[in-house]
Motif scaffolding. Structure first.
Motif, PDB file in Angstrom:
ATOM      1  N   ALA A  51       0.825  -1.209   0.000  1.00 34.19           N
ATOM      2  CA  ALA A  51       0.000   0.000   0.000  1.00 34.19           C
ATOM      3  C   ALA A  51       0.857   1.256   0.000  1.00 34.19           C
ATOM      4  CB  ALA A  51      -0.922   0.003   1.214  1.00 34.19           C
ATOM      5  N   GLY A  52       2.079   1.155   0.523  1.00 35.26           N
ATOM      6  CA  GLY A  52       2.958   2.313   0.591  1.00 35.26           C
ATOM      7  C   GLY A  52       4.326   1.916   1.097  1.00 35.26           C
ATOM      8  N   PHE A  53       5.226   2.895   1.088  1.00 30.05           N
ATOM      9  CA  PHE A  53       6.588   2.627   1.552  1.00 30.05           C
ATOM     10  C   PHE A  53       7.208   3.878   2.155  1.00 30.05           C
ATOM     11  CE2 PHE A  53       7.102   4.162  -2.740  1.00 30.05           C
ATOM     12  CZ  PHE A  53       8.301   4.878  -2.746  1.00 30.05           C
ATOM     13  N   LEU A  54       8.250   3.662   2.928  1.00 32.26           N
ATOM     14  CA  LEU A  54       9.000   4.722   3.589  1.00 32.26           C
ATOM     15  C   LEU A  54      10.478   4.416   3.420  1.00 32.26           C
ATOM     16  CD1 LEU A  54       8.381   6.096   7.164  1.00 32.26           C
ATOM     17  CD2 LEU A  54      10.624   5.230   6.547  1.00 32.26           C
ATOM     18  N   ILE A  55      11.253   5.446   3.115  1.00 39.04           N
ATOM     19  CA  ILE A  55      12.712   5.328   3.024  1.00 39.04           C
ATOM     20  C   ILE A  55      13.324   6.288   4.040  1.00 39.04           C
ATOM     21  CG2 ILE A  55      14.730   5.806   1.559  1.00 39.04           C
ATOM     22  CD1 ILE A  55      13.084   4.843  -0.827  1.00 39.04           C
ATOM     23  N   TYR A  56      14.338   5.817   4.742  1.00 35.79           N
ATOM     24  CA  TYR A  56      15.006   6.660   5.739  1.00 35.79           C
ATOM     25  C   TYR A  56      16.508   6.407   5.703  1.00 35.79           C
ATOM     26  CZ  TYR A  56      15.631   2.574   8.706  1.00 35.79           C
ATOM     27  OH  TYR A  56      16.015   1.350   9.202  1.00 35.79           O
ATOM     28  N   ASP A  57      17.236   7.299   6.358  1.00 33.39           N
ATOM     29  CA  ASP A  57      18.665   7.070   6.574  1.00 33.39           C
ATOM     30  C   ASP A  57      19.037   7.663   7.931  1.00 33.39           C
ATOM     31  OD1 ASP A  57      19.572   9.862   6.357  1.00 33.39           O
ATOM     32  OD2 ASP A  57      19.223   9.656   4.213  1.00 33.39           O
ATOM     33  N   THR A  58      20.289   7.545   8.295  1.00 41.66           N
ATOM     34  CA  THR A  58      20.746   8.064   9.596  1.00 41.66           C
ATOM     35  C   THR A  58      21.913   9.025   9.421  1.00 41.66           C
ATOM     36  OG1 THR A  58      22.124   6.102   9.899  1.00 41.66           O
ATOM     37  CG2 THR A  58      19.935   6.064  10.913  1.00 41.66           C
ATOM     38  N   ILE A  69       8.044   9.202   2.009  1.00 43.56           N
ATOM     39  CA  ILE A  69       6.883   8.413   2.406  1.00 43.56           C
ATOM     40  C   ILE A  69       5.893   8.511   1.247  1.00 43.56           C
ATOM     41  CG2 ILE A  69       4.976   8.085   4.024  1.00 43.56           C
ATOM     42  CD1 ILE A  69       6.580   9.659   6.087  1.00 43.56           C
ATOM     43  N   ILE A  70       5.579   7.368   0.673  1.00 44.80           N
ATOM     44  CA  ILE A  70       4.657   7.327  -0.458  1.00 44.80           C
ATOM     45  C   ILE A  70       3.581   6.288  -0.162  1.00 44.80           C
ATOM     46  CG2 ILE A  70       4.381   6.812  -2.916  1.00 44.80           C
ATOM     47  CD1 ILE A  70       6.028   9.315  -2.535  1.00 44.80           C
ATOM     48  N   VAL A  71       2.335   6.700  -0.287  1.00 44.41           N
ATOM     49  CA  VAL A  71       1.210   5.780  -0.163  1.00 44.41           C
ATOM     50  C   VAL A  71       0.437   5.824  -1.477  1.00 44.41           C
ATOM     51  CG1 VAL A  71      -0.936   5.259   1.084  1.00 44.41           C
ATOM     52  CG2 VAL A  71       1.074   6.075   2.342  1.00 44.41           C
ATOM     53  N   SER A  72       0.084   4.664  -1.975  1.00 41.03           N
ATOM     54  CA  SER A  72      -0.675   4.570  -3.213  1.00 41.03           C
ATOM     55  C   SER A  72      -1.931   5.442  -3.113  1.00 41.03           C
ATOM     56  CB  SER A  72      -1.071   3.114  -3.464  1.00 41.03           C
ATOM     57  OG  SER A  72      -1.857   3.005  -4.622  1.00 41.03           O
ATOM     58  N   PRO A  73      -2.251   6.190  -4.159  1.00 39.87           N
ATOM     59  CA  PRO A  73      -3.422   7.077  -4.091  1.00 39.87           C
ATOM     60  C   PRO A  73      -4.706   6.368  -3.655  1.00 39.87           C
ATOM     61  CG  PRO A  73      -2.150   7.584  -6.047  1.00 39.87           C
ATOM     62  CD  PRO A  73      -1.533   6.341  -5.431  1.00 39.87           C
ATOM     63  N   SER A  74      -4.896   5.134  -4.047  1.00 38.64           N
ATOM     64  CA  SER A  74      -6.115   4.410  -3.669  1.00 38.64           C
ATOM     65  C   SER A  74      -6.117   3.961  -2.207  1.00 38.64           C
ATOM     66  CB  SER A  74      -6.309   3.195  -4.573  1.00 38.64           C
ATOM     67  OG  SER A  74      -5.267   2.257  -4.373  1.00 38.64           O
ATOM     68  N   LYS A  75      -4.971   4.092  -1.525  1.00 41.63           N
ATOM     69  CA  LYS A  75      -4.859   3.638  -0.135  1.00 41.63           C
ATOM     70  C   LYS A  75      -4.680   4.797   0.849  1.00 41.63           C
ATOM     71  CE  LYS A  75      -4.969  -0.640  -1.439  1.00 41.63           C
ATOM     72  NZ  LYS A  75      -6.178  -1.407  -1.237  1.00 41.63           N
ATOM     73  N   ARG A  76      -4.762   6.019   0.350  1.00 42.15           N
ATOM     74  CA  ARG A  76      -4.539   7.181   1.223  1.00 42.15           C
ATOM     75  C   ARG A  76      -5.692   7.388   2.191  1.00 42.15           C
ATOM     76  NH1 ARG A  76      -1.420  11.408  -2.773  1.00 42.15           N
ATOM     77  NH2 ARG A  76       0.462  10.130  -2.865  1.00 42.15           N
ATOM     78  N   ARG A  77      -5.354   8.069   3.293  1.00 39.44           N
ATOM     79  CA  ARG A  77      -6.304   8.401   4.349  1.00 39.44           C
ATOM     80  C   ARG A  77      -6.858   7.156   5.040  1.00 39.44           C
ATOM     81  NH1 ARG A  77      -6.519  13.219   5.264  1.00 39.44           N
ATOM     82  NH2 ARG A  77      -8.434  13.169   6.446  1.00 39.44           N
ATOM     83  N   LYS A  78      -6.023   6.101   5.063  1.00 38.69           N
ATOM     84  CA  LYS A  78      -6.407   4.859   5.726  1.00 38.69           C
ATOM     85  C   LYS A  78      -5.403   4.459   6.809  1.00 38.69           C
ATOM     86  CE  LYS A  78      -8.969   3.209   1.753  1.00 38.69           C
ATOM     87  NZ  LYS A  78      -9.162   2.183   0.752  1.00 38.69           N
ATOM     88  N   GLY A  79      -4.473   5.370   7.138  1.00 40.84           N
ATOM     89  CA  GLY A  79      -3.537   5.124   8.222  1.00 40.84           C
ATOM     90  C   GLY A  79      -2.214   4.498   7.831  1.00 40.84           C
ATOM     91  N   TYR A  80      -1.955   4.323   6.548  1.00 41.45           N
ATOM     92  CA  TYR A  80      -0.710   3.670   6.145  1.00 41.45           C
ATOM     93  C   TYR A  80       0.531   4.520   6.415  1.00 41.45           C
ATOM     94  CZ  TYR A  80      -3.382  -0.076   4.099  1.00 41.45           C
ATOM     95  OH  TYR A  80      -4.226  -1.141   3.928  1.00 41.45           O
ATOM     96  N   ALA A  81       0.454   5.827   6.180  1.00 46.36           N
ATOM     97  CA  ALA A  81       1.607   6.688   6.460  1.00 46.36           C
ATOM     98  C   ALA A  81       1.938   6.650   7.950  1.00 46.36           C
ATOM     99  CB  ALA A  81       1.347   8.121   5.988  1.00 46.36           C
ATOM    100  N   SER A  82       0.916   6.711   8.788  1.00 45.81           N
ATOM    101  CA  SER A  82       1.133   6.639  10.243  1.00 45.81           C
ATOM    102  C   SER A  82       1.714   5.293  10.647  1.00 45.81           C
ATOM    103  CB  SER A  82      -0.182   6.883  10.985  1.00 45.81           C
ATOM    104  OG  SER A  82      -0.647   8.192  10.742  1.00 45.81           O
ATOM    105  N   LEU A  83       1.223   4.229  10.054  1.00 46.28           N
ATOM    106  CA  LEU A  83       1.745   2.887  10.329  1.00 46.28           C
ATOM    107  C   LEU A  83       3.229   2.801   9.986  1.00 46.28           C
ATOM    108  CD1 LEU A  83       0.759  -0.018  11.170  1.00 46.28           C
ATOM    109  CD2 LEU A  83       0.481  -0.450   8.724  1.00 46.28           C
ATOM    110  N   LYS A 110      -0.503  17.511   7.859  1.00 41.70           N
ATOM    111  CA  LYS A 110      -1.492  16.905   8.757  1.00 41.70           C
ATOM    112  C   LYS A 110      -0.996  15.553   9.282  1.00 41.70           C
ATOM    113  CE  LYS A 110      -5.474  19.173   6.663  1.00 41.70           C
ATOM    114  NZ  LYS A 110      -6.685  19.014   5.848  1.00 41.70           N
ATOM    115  N   VAL A 111      -0.338  14.775   8.421  1.00 40.07           N
ATOM    116  CA  VAL A 111       0.206  13.482   8.847  1.00 40.07           C
ATOM    117  C   VAL A 111       1.269  13.693   9.927  1.00 40.07           C
ATOM    118  CG1 VAL A 111       1.568  11.464   8.134  1.00 40.07           C
ATOM    119  CG2 VAL A 111      -0.303  12.274   6.693  1.00 40.07           C
ATOM    120  N   PHE A 112       2.192  14.627   9.689  1.00 44.83           N
ATOM    121  CA  PHE A 112       3.227  14.893  10.698  1.00 44.83           C
ATOM    122  C   PHE A 112       2.603  15.348  12.012  1.00 44.83           C
ATOM    123  CE2 PHE A 112       6.303  15.633   7.054  1.00 44.83           C
ATOM    124  CZ  PHE A 112       7.053  14.505   7.322  1.00 44.83           C
TER     125      PHE A 112
END
Length: 139
Positions: A51-58, A69-83, A110-112
């Motif tokens: 549904a989505g993915f996150l990339i990070y570094d240190t 942070i990218i969430v598929s448009p069809s899966k947005r506003r369903k809590g995936y970014a927060s997850l 808003k997500v942040f």
């Protein structure tokens, strides 16, 4: 059922597909592959679909930085970014986590905010007329 996992190379094409839905091309394929190879790409799953993915570094002043942070448009506003953010924070090896978004990206602000991040600064001149707002959260 929603869950998260560290991405593996078998996920690359699906992740790039989601990314290209947003930016209209596959120009970040190498960036995504490098993050997967380094174990710094997290995926959010719904059943067997990404549904989505996150990339990070240190490397941000020796702190973790969520660079994408990218969430598929069809899966947005369903809590995936927060997850994705919650999971990243739980595995972060640094006490401070930063990220950023353009001033114009109201939905990401808003997500942040809903995930307890606070504004920590601003960077001008990355995108003309649309400064980057830096966010911070302590573990």
């Amino acid at each position: 059922m929603k869950n998260v996992a560290i991405a593996n190379i078998a996920d690359l094409n699906k992740i790039v597909g989601i990314d290209s839905e947003i930016i209209g091309n596959t120009s970040r394929r190498k960036l995504i592959k490098n993050a997967i190879d380094a174990g710094r790409c997290i995926i959010a799953m719904e059943e067997d679909n990404i549904a989505g993915f996150l990339i990070y570094d240190t490397n941000f002043f020796e702190c973790s930085f969520i660079s994408l942070i990218i969430v598929s448009p069809s899966k947005r506003r369903k809590g995936y970014a927060s997850l994705l953010m919650d999971y990243m924070l739980s595995i972060s090896t640094t006490a401070k986590v930063f990220s950023s978004t353009n001033r114009s990206n109201i939905s990401m602000h808003k997500v942040f905010n809903s995930n307890g991040f606070i504004q920590s600064g601003i960077v001008e001149n990355l995108d003309d007329g649309d400064p980057e707002i830096i966010y911070f959260k302590s573990k």
